[in-house]
Scaffold this motif. Structure first.
Motif, PDB file in Angstrom:
ATOM      1  N   ASP A   1       0.817  -1.258  -0.176  1.00  0.00           N
ATOM      2  CA  ASP A   1      -0.034  -0.160   0.068  1.00  0.00           C
ATOM      3  C   ASP A   1       0.838   1.450   0.051  1.00  0.00           C
ATOM      4  OD1 ASP A   1      -2.471  -1.220  -0.218  1.00  0.00           O
ATOM      5  OD2 ASP A   1      -2.890  -0.821   1.903  1.00  0.00           O
ATOM      6  N   SER A   2       1.803   1.231   0.917  1.00  0.00           N
ATOM      7  CA  SER A   2       2.798   2.507   1.152  1.00  0.00           C
ATOM      8  C   SER A   2       3.260   3.035  -0.403  1.00  0.00           C
ATOM      9  CB  SER A   2       3.580   2.442   2.026  1.00  0.00           C
ATOM     10  OG  SER A   2       4.527   1.451   1.575  1.00  0.00           O
ATOM     11  N   ALA A   3       3.649   2.071  -1.136  1.00  0.00           N
ATOM     12  CA  ALA A   3       4.027   2.464  -2.329  1.00  0.00           C
ATOM     13  C   ALA A   3       3.432   2.668  -3.385  1.00  0.00           C
ATOM     14  CB  ALA A   3       5.397   1.223  -2.706  1.00  0.00           C
ATOM     15  N   VAL A   4       2.126   2.463  -3.298  1.00  0.00           N
ATOM     16  CA  VAL A   4       1.280   2.694  -4.584  1.00  0.00           C
ATOM     17  C   VAL A   4       0.628   3.956  -4.957  1.00  0.00           C
ATOM     18  CG1 VAL A   4      -1.092   1.759  -5.359  1.00  0.00           C
ATOM     19  CG2 VAL A   4       0.418   0.267  -3.984  1.00  0.00           C
ATOM     20  N   GLN A   5       0.495   4.251  -6.187  1.00  0.00           N
ATOM     21  CA  GLN A   5       0.272   5.536  -6.477  1.00  0.00           C
ATOM     22  C   GLN A   5      -1.342   5.642  -6.607  1.00  0.00           C
ATOM     23  OE1 GLN A   5       2.629   4.493  -9.493  1.00  0.00           O
ATOM     24  NE2 GLN A   5       4.333   6.132  -9.401  1.00  0.00           N
ATOM     25  N   PRO A   6      -1.928   6.535  -5.975  1.00  0.00           N
ATOM     26  CA  PRO A   6      -3.543   6.702  -6.082  1.00  0.00           C
ATOM     27  C   PRO A   6      -3.738   6.926  -7.505  1.00  0.00           C
ATOM     28  CG  PRO A   6      -2.596   8.226  -4.339  1.00  0.00           C
ATOM     29  CD  PRO A   6      -1.352   7.636  -4.855  1.00  0.00           C
ATOM     30  N   GLN A   7      -4.847   6.282  -8.015  1.00  0.00           N
ATOM     31  CA  GLN A   7      -5.417   6.377  -9.200  1.00  0.00           C
ATOM     32  C   GLN A   7      -6.830   7.001  -9.142  1.00  0.00           C
ATOM     33  OE1 GLN A   7      -5.803   1.942  -9.606  1.00  0.00           O
ATOM     34  NE2 GLN A   7      -4.215   2.282 -11.329  1.00  0.00           N
ATOM     35  N   LEU A   8      -7.219   7.640 -10.248  1.00  0.00           N
ATOM     36  CA  LEU A   8      -8.433   8.481 -10.465  1.00  0.00           C
ATOM     37  C   LEU A   8      -9.129   8.289 -11.720  1.00  0.00           C
ATOM     38  CD1 LEU A   8     -10.673  10.754  -9.474  1.00  0.00           C
ATOM     39  CD2 LEU A   8      -9.018  12.292 -10.501  1.00  0.00           C
ATOM     40  N   VAL A   9     -10.390   7.894 -11.786  1.00  0.00           N
ATOM     41  CA  VAL A   9     -11.070   7.956 -12.990  1.00  0.00           C
ATOM     42  C   VAL A   9     -11.904   9.020 -12.949  1.00  0.00           C
ATOM     43  CG1 VAL A   9     -12.684   6.613 -14.429  1.00  0.00           C
ATOM     44  CG2 VAL A   9     -10.983   5.599 -13.090  1.00  0.00           C
ATOM     45  N   LEU A  10     -11.924   9.877 -13.871  1.00  0.00           N
ATOM     46  CA  LEU A  10     -12.581  11.388 -14.084  1.00  0.00           C
ATOM     47  C   LEU A  10     -13.736  11.402 -15.469  1.00  0.00           C
ATOM     48  CD1 LEU A  10     -12.925  14.306 -12.949  1.00  0.00           C
ATOM     49  CD2 LEU A  10     -10.874  15.023 -14.269  1.00  0.00           C
ATOM     50  N   VAL A  11     -14.518  11.664 -15.045  1.00  0.00           N
ATOM     51  CA  VAL A  11     -15.442  11.857 -16.344  1.00  0.00           C
ATOM     52  C   VAL A  11     -16.268  13.429 -16.029  1.00  0.00           C
ATOM     53  CG1 VAL A  11     -17.804  11.236 -16.991  1.00  0.00           C
ATOM     54  CG2 VAL A  11     -16.446   9.587 -16.336  1.00  0.00           C
ATOM     55  N   THR A  12     -16.147  14.063 -17.350  1.00  0.00           N
ATOM     56  CA  THR A  12     -16.507  15.422 -17.185  1.00  0.00           C
ATOM     57  C   THR A  12     -17.658  15.582 -18.131  1.00  0.00           C
ATOM     58  OG1 THR A  12     -14.712  16.069 -18.497  1.00  0.00           O
ATOM     59  CG2 THR A  12     -14.409  16.512 -16.179  1.00  0.00           C
ATOM     60  N   THR A  13     -18.544  16.184 -18.310  1.00  0.00           N
ATOM     61  CA  THR A  13     -19.813  16.512 -18.953  1.00  0.00           C
ATOM     62  C   THR A  13     -19.811  17.829 -19.273  1.00  0.00           C
ATOM     63  OG1 THR A  13     -21.452  16.725 -17.359  1.00  0.00           O
ATOM     64  CG2 THR A  13     -20.934  14.327 -18.074  1.00  0.00           C
ATOM     65  N   ALA A  14     -20.533  18.218 -20.271  1.00  0.00           N
ATOM     66  CA  ALA A  14     -20.663  19.715 -20.746  1.00  0.00           C
ATOM     67  C   ALA A  14     -21.482  20.589 -19.522  1.00  0.00           C
ATOM     68  CB  ALA A  14     -21.220  19.851 -21.974  1.00  0.00           C
TER      69      ALA A  14
ATOM     70  N   GLY B   1     -33.139   9.048 -13.746  1.00  0.00           N
ATOM     71  CA  GLY B   1     -32.524   9.027 -14.776  1.00  0.00           C
ATOM     72  C   GLY B   1     -31.174   9.865 -14.964  1.00  0.00           C
ATOM     73  N   ARG B   2     -30.448  10.276 -13.885  1.00  0.00           N
ATOM     74  CA  ARG B   2     -29.518  10.913 -13.656  1.00  0.00           C
ATOM     75  C   ARG B   2     -28.217  10.258 -12.919  1.00  0.00           C
ATOM     76  NH1 ARG B   2     -29.878  16.654 -14.656  1.00  0.00           N
ATOM     77  NH2 ARG B   2     -31.968  17.234 -14.763  1.00  0.00           N
ATOM     78  N   ALA B   3     -27.180  10.425 -13.628  1.00  0.00           N
ATOM     79  CA  ALA B   3     -26.101   9.832 -12.766  1.00  0.00           C
ATOM     80  C   ALA B   3     -25.340  10.838 -11.817  1.00  0.00           C
ATOM     81  CB  ALA B   3     -24.658   9.842 -13.982  1.00  0.00           C
ATOM     82  N   PRO B   4     -24.887  10.181 -10.814  1.00  0.00           N
ATOM     83  CA  PRO B   4     -24.654  10.766  -9.498  1.00  0.00           C
ATOM     84  C   PRO B   4     -23.151  11.603  -9.982  1.00  0.00           C
ATOM     85  CG  PRO B   4     -24.147   8.562  -9.148  1.00  0.00           C
ATOM     86  CD  PRO B   4     -25.158   8.559 -10.493  1.00  0.00           C
ATOM     87  N   ALA B   5     -23.326  12.795  -9.572  1.00  0.00           N
ATOM     88  CA  ALA B   5     -22.051  13.641  -9.566  1.00  0.00           C
ATOM     89  C   ALA B   5     -21.425  13.706  -8.180  1.00  0.00           C
ATOM     90  CB  ALA B   5     -22.437  14.909 -10.275  1.00  0.00           C
ATOM     91  N   GLY B   6     -20.202  13.853  -8.229  1.00  0.00           N
ATOM     92  CA  GLY B   6     -19.147  13.729  -6.890  1.00  0.00           C
ATOM     93  C   GLY B   6     -17.881  12.992  -7.215  1.00  0.00           C
ATOM     94  N   LEU B   7     -17.451  12.483  -5.958  1.00  0.00           N
ATOM     95  CA  LEU B   7     -16.261  11.981  -5.650  1.00  0.00           C
ATOM     96  C   LEU B   7     -16.681  10.358  -4.927  1.00  0.00           C
ATOM     97  CD1 LEU B   7     -13.194  11.993  -6.182  1.00  0.00           C
ATOM     98  CD2 LEU B   7     -13.005  12.809  -3.904  1.00  0.00           C
ATOM     99  N   PHE B   8     -16.305   9.463  -5.634  1.00  0.00           N
ATOM    100  CA  PHE B   8     -16.672   8.177  -5.154  1.00  0.00           C
ATOM    101  C   PHE B   8     -15.733   7.264  -5.013  1.00  0.00           C
ATOM    102  CE2 PHE B   8     -20.011  10.212  -7.791  1.00  0.00           C
ATOM    103  CZ  PHE B   8     -21.316  10.499  -6.682  1.00  0.00           C
TER     104      PHE B   8
ATOM    105  N   PHE C   1     -13.418   7.661  -8.178  1.00  0.00           N
ATOM    106  CA  PHE C   1     -14.247   7.748  -9.497  1.00  0.00           C
ATOM    107  C   PHE C   1     -14.991   9.007  -9.106  1.00  0.00           C
ATOM    108  CE2 PHE C   1     -18.099   8.101 -11.885  1.00  0.00           C
ATOM    109  CZ  PHE C   1     -17.766   7.215 -13.201  1.00  0.00           C
ATOM    110  N   ALA C   2     -14.728  10.130 -10.232  1.00  0.00           N
ATOM    111  CA  ALA C   2     -15.363  11.592 -10.170  1.00  0.00           C
ATOM    112  C   ALA C   2     -16.266  11.699 -11.473  1.00  0.00           C
ATOM    113  CB  ALA C   2     -14.314  12.436  -9.788  1.00  0.00           C
ATOM    114  N   LEU C   3     -17.234  12.253 -11.295  1.00  0.00           N
ATOM    115  CA  LEU C   3     -18.035  12.702 -12.205  1.00  0.00           C
ATOM    116  C   LEU C   3     -18.665  14.096 -12.212  1.00  0.00           C
ATOM    117  CD1 LEU C   3     -20.556  10.587 -14.140  1.00  0.00           C
ATOM    118  CD2 LEU C   3     -21.127  13.051 -13.604  1.00  0.00           C
ATOM    119  N   LEU C   4     -18.407  15.086 -13.048  1.00  0.00           N
ATOM    120  CA  LEU C   4     -18.536  16.373 -12.688  1.00  0.00           C
ATOM    121  C   LEU C   4     -18.756  17.115 -13.918  1.00  0.00           C
ATOM    122  CD1 LEU C   4     -16.016  17.149 -10.108  1.00  0.00           C
ATOM    123  CD2 LEU C   4     -18.316  17.326  -9.581  1.00  0.00           C
ATOM    124  N   PRO C   5     -19.909  17.815 -13.884  1.00  0.00           N
ATOM    125  CA  PRO C   5     -20.051  18.800 -15.071  1.00  0.00           C
ATOM    126  C   PRO C   5     -18.926  19.994 -15.138  1.00  0.00           C
ATOM    127  CG  PRO C   5     -22.239  18.556 -14.150  1.00  0.00           C
ATOM    128  CD  PRO C   5     -21.090  17.894 -13.084  1.00  0.00           C
TER     129      PRO C   5
END
Length: 254
Positions: free
Chosen positions: A26-39, A96-103, A230-234
């Motif tokens: 764990d201590s040597a692992v670099q954090p990962q992020l999946v980022l989705v942006t929308t208009a 019918g909406r995807a949740p926005a935020g950080l998860f 995982f982040a999804l944000l307009p």
């Protein structure tokens, strides 16, 4: 920035745990992020970009890919950070909406017995359902009717083997859980996944969908010991929160 990112990652609780070998590194692992942006809030299409935190900054990994989100766009969800009080829509069951935020990113799942991923993986059978009935005590959980009983899954519209229950639907052949609404608050939205899409541009009921090649690459890249986010944000909301949330600086035009 690094201290913030590592503290945030360490505070997360995932659906499944890493193996002993994963935890040892764990201590040597670099954090990962999946980022989705929308208009904007009502956009049904977005751009997904992977990031690795290295050398004190988020570095983009690979090329961005097109994804589809909710048929009515996005709305503030319940995740690792509280939604800003900015007048934006709030995620509700069936909207019918995807949740926005950080998860947090949870367990991977699919139709096969195994998958090419280091994430914890759960093979789905005809008896697996995700419960989207708000008054159920199992709300927002994937369950096996063989364990909880047929009455417990009655009324759920989310069979996890859509190929068997929905005329060969391939969308859940591969995917992973996006840990929206981790407290399972009734009516706040349930069964949020990243999964495959049948056709380009087809929106979802509230998940994030991509083509097979993009999903294969993403699952092969994700590491549970990195406690991926995982982040999804307009775009406007992304510009407003990126610094406070420790996200990558928006590129010009975002």
């Amino acid at each position: 920035m690094l201290r913030y990112v590592l503290a945030l990652a360490a505070a997360m609780t995932l659906t499944a745990c890493a193996t002993r070998a994963d935890r040892a590194g764990d201590s040597a692992v670099q954090p990962q992020l999946v980022l989705v942006t929308t208009a904007d809030w009502n956009a049904t299409q977005g751009r997904l970009q992977r990031y690795l935190f290295e050398g004190g900054q988020w570095l983009a990994v690979g090329a961005p890919v097109e994804v589809s989100i909710g048929r009515n766009g996005a709305a503030w969800g319940r995740g690792l950070r509280a939604a800003p009080n900015d007048g934006g829509p709030l995620k509700r069951e069936g909207d019918g909406r995807a949740p926005a935020g950080l998860f947090a990113i949870g367990t991977a799942f699919g139709y096969g017995e195994t998958a090419q991923t280091a994430l914890p993986y759960a093979p789905m059978s005809a008896s697996h359902y995700c419960i989207d009935v708000p008054d159920s005590p199992l709300y927002d959980r994937i369950v096996d009717a063989r364990t909880v009983g047929s009455e417990a899954v009655k009324g759920s519209t989310e069979p996890m083997r859509r190929d068997l229950h929905a005329d060969g639907d391939p969308r859940y052949r591969l995917g992973f859980v996006i840990a929206h609404n981790p407290a399972h608050i009734p009516g706040a939205g349930s069964c949020i996944f990243a999964h495959l899409r049948r056709t380009q541009g087809e929106p979802t009921a509230g998940c994030t969908a991509m083509d097979d090649a993009a999903m294969d690459e993403l699952l092969a890249w994700l590491r549970p010991q990195a406690r991926p986010l995982f982040a999804l944000l307009p775009q406007a909301q992304y510009r407003a929160v990126w610094k406070d949330w420790g996200l990558p600086e928006p590129a010009a035009g975002e």
